[in-house]
Design a protein around this motif. Sequence first.
Motif, PDB file in Angstrom:
ATOM      1  N   ARG A 239       0.816  -1.208   0.000  1.00 41.56           N
ATOM      2  CA  ARG A 239       0.000   0.000   0.000  1.00 41.56           C
ATOM      3  C   ARG A 239       0.853   1.263   0.000  1.00 41.56           C
ATOM      4  O   ARG A 239       0.444   2.307  -0.508  1.00 41.56           O
ATOM      5  CB  ARG A 239      -0.929  -0.018   1.222  1.00 41.56           C
ATOM      6  N   TRP A 240       2.036   1.190   0.607  1.00 43.37           N
ATOM      7  CA  TRP A 240       2.924   2.342   0.715  1.00 43.37           C
ATOM      8  C   TRP A 240       4.335   1.958   0.261  1.00 43.37           C
ATOM      9  O   TRP A 240       4.729   0.805   0.350  1.00 43.37           O
ATOM     10  CB  TRP A 240       2.997   2.841   2.164  1.00 43.37           C
TER      11      TRP A 240
ATOM     12  N   ASP B  23       2.841   7.630  -1.248  1.00 47.76           N
ATOM     13  CA  ASP B  23       1.564   6.993  -1.570  1.00 47.76           C
ATOM     14  C   ASP B  23       1.589   6.706  -3.078  1.00 47.76           C
ATOM     15  O   ASP B  23       1.575   7.630  -3.888  1.00 47.76           O
ATOM     16  CB  ASP B  23       0.406   7.928  -1.226  1.00 47.76           C
TER      17      ASP B  23
END
Length: 215
Positions: A25-26, A47
């Motif tokens: 996700r990151w 991000d």
Amino acid sequence: ACSSVNRYRNADKPITEIASELGVRWILEGRVQQVENQLRVSVRLIDPNPGVQTWADSYLYDLSAANLFAAQSEIAHQIAQALETQLTPLEEREVTRKPTDNLEAYSLFVEARTLLQQREEPQMRQALRLFTQATEIDPDFALAWVGVADSLYELVDYGFQAPDNAVAAALEAANHALMLNPENPEAYVSLGIIHYLQQDGIVALNLLDKAVQLR
């Protein structure tokens, strides 16, 4: 894991593509530089969608084993804060643990881990020598004993070493690591794999399950 992300060190790929391939996700991007007796660390959190930086910071420490691990802990806490989350007790323990007070022993350990990941006989044998040197400098360095065990059983597993005495020596090193730190997940992984190589499947699974619980 290092083996998963090292291939992106010099890759010319968009952040979104890297995140997709890793399934994360990151993206955390960092740079470490040694300037004389100081350590400079620059970190930024990205991000991937839409590919923007959400947090960044830099740190400067006097070079020592204590400061090296203090940097790890401080950065982990800053990242957790940036993500508006909290570290679990297990994660807290992981980022605050200090495996050794000796910077030379830790440097040998890091170099040995890099060599062992190459999975070539000369590099694996050199890794074994460096892990052994680290244990000689700091006999209480549990992760270095794990490295000795890992090197020995991997040399056997890759066909570079006869199993005669190597497996027994690997078992002894892993057990010694566990004696030094009974909650060392890496030691349980080593023991699990050694028992797997000895075709002792039930014991291997129990040991690896214990590693997962601790990690």
